[in-house]
Design a protein around this motif. Structure first.
Motif, PDB file in Angstrom:
ATOM      1  N   TYR A 139       0.842  -1.209   0.000  1.00  0.00           N
ATOM      2  CA  TYR A 139       0.000   0.000   0.000  1.00  0.00           C
ATOM      3  C   TYR A 139       0.876   1.256   0.000  1.00  0.00           C
ATOM      4  O   TYR A 139       0.621   2.197  -0.751  1.00  0.00           O
ATOM      5  N   ALA A 140       1.920   1.249   0.827  1.00  0.00           N
ATOM      6  CA  ALA A 140       2.817   2.408   0.884  1.00  0.00           C
ATOM      7  C   ALA A 140       3.544   2.614  -0.443  1.00  0.00           C
ATOM      8  O   ALA A 140       3.736   3.750  -0.882  1.00  0.00           O
ATOM      9  N   THR A 141       3.931   1.533  -1.105  1.00  0.00           N
ATOM     10  CA  THR A 141       4.608   1.625  -2.397  1.00  0.00           C
ATOM     11  C   THR A 141       3.691   2.248  -3.446  1.00  0.00           C
ATOM     12  O   THR A 141       4.115   3.113  -4.219  1.00  0.00           O
ATOM     13  N   ILE A 142       2.439   1.827  -3.465  1.00  0.00           N
ATOM     14  CA  ILE A 142       1.475   2.381  -4.427  1.00  0.00           C
ATOM     15  C   ILE A 142       1.261   3.865  -4.162  1.00  0.00           C
ATOM     16  O   ILE A 142       1.241   4.688  -5.082  1.00  0.00           O
ATOM     17  N   LYS A 143       1.119   4.236  -2.895  1.00  0.00           N
ATOM     18  CA  LYS A 143       0.913   5.650  -2.551  1.00  0.00           C
ATOM     19  C   LYS A 143       2.139   6.490  -2.921  1.00  0.00           C
ATOM     20  O   LYS A 143       2.011   7.616  -3.383  1.00  0.00           O
ATOM     21  N   MET A 144       3.343   5.932  -2.701  1.00  0.00           N
ATOM     22  CA  MET A 144       4.567   6.652  -3.030  1.00  0.00           C
ATOM     23  C   MET A 144       4.693   6.866  -4.533  1.00  0.00           C
ATOM     24  O   MET A 144       5.132   7.919  -4.987  1.00  0.00           O
ATOM     25  N   GLN A 145       4.320   5.860  -5.333  1.00  0.00           N
ATOM     26  CA  GLN A 145       4.414   5.997  -6.776  1.00  0.00           C
ATOM     27  C   GLN A 145       3.500   7.104  -7.273  1.00  0.00           C
ATOM     28  O   GLN A 145       3.826   7.816  -8.211  1.00  0.00           O
ATOM     29  N   LYS A 146       2.345   7.265  -6.644  1.00  0.00           N
ATOM     30  CA  LYS A 146       1.436   8.342  -7.042  1.00  0.00           C
ATOM     31  C   LYS A 146       1.959   9.691  -6.592  1.00  0.00           C
ATOM     32  O   LYS A 146       1.771  10.696  -7.270  1.00  0.00           O
TER      33      LYS A 146
END
Length: 191
Positions: A97-104
């Motif tokens: 979840y943190a990786t997806i948020k960081m990519q955005k």
């Protein structure tokens, strides 16, 4: 954040504060707003809401088709149902979840490159004007036409010409002179 939902909560809070202030203040006979009547209606609505909650809880606790009550099977062949089961730890779930948020959040930004008058371009500009600098000449007069329109571009042009004049002076092709501090910088070709 849902702005409409926040506005509804804010409206409800203001109505409740208004109703509370009307209940605390002595009642005015000229006022059309009857605080006690509104308070009674509000109590009735809250009781209805509580009843709806109780009924919805009872409805959820009842037997449901496919969970606790099953009908007869399907006629015909055997139908297989594939339901994938994912075994993931809480750490892996949060990390994903943190990786997806960081990519955005971290998107590439393209900053346009501003035109800069480099030292090499300055050397070419001075060498091109060697005939005109046989006598002392202000280095600002050597800034190319394209770098004189804008104040920032003029600073870039002046910096490029200044660095180039220092380089040519180091090589022994030109000489620089300044009569007093903060005066104009003059350049001359060495014969």
């Amino acid at each position: 954040m849902n702005l409409e939902l926040a506005a509804e909560y804010l409206l409800m809070a203001t109505w409740l504060a208004y109703l509370k202030s009307k209940l605390l203040l002595p009642e005015d006979e000229e006022d059309d707003f009857k605080a006690l009547e509104v308070a009674e209606k509000l109590k009735l609505q809250l009781k209805k809401l509580e009843l709806i909650r109780l009924l919805s809880d009872q409805l959820v606790k009842r037997d449901r088709i496919g969970v606790s009550v099953f009908y007869r099977g399907i006629k015909g062949g055997i139908k297989s149902i594939n339901t994938p089961i994912y075994k993931v730890s809480l750490y892996e779930l949060l990390k994903t979840y943190a990786t997806i948020k960081m990519q955005k959040a971290f998107q590439t930004i393209n900053i346009p490159k501003l035109p800069v008058f480099t030292t090499e371009e300055g050397v070419k500009q001075i060498r091109k004007n060697f005939n005109s600098i046989a006598e002392w000449k202000d280095i600002e007069e050597l800034i190319p036409e394209g770098f004189t329109f804008n104040k920032k571009l003029k600073k870039s042009g002046l910096a490029g010409i200044f660095a180039a004049s220092l380089e040519l002076t180091k090589q022994g092709a030109t000489t620089l002179m300044q009569k007093k501090i903060f005066d104009k910088l003059l350049i001359k070709k060495i014969i």
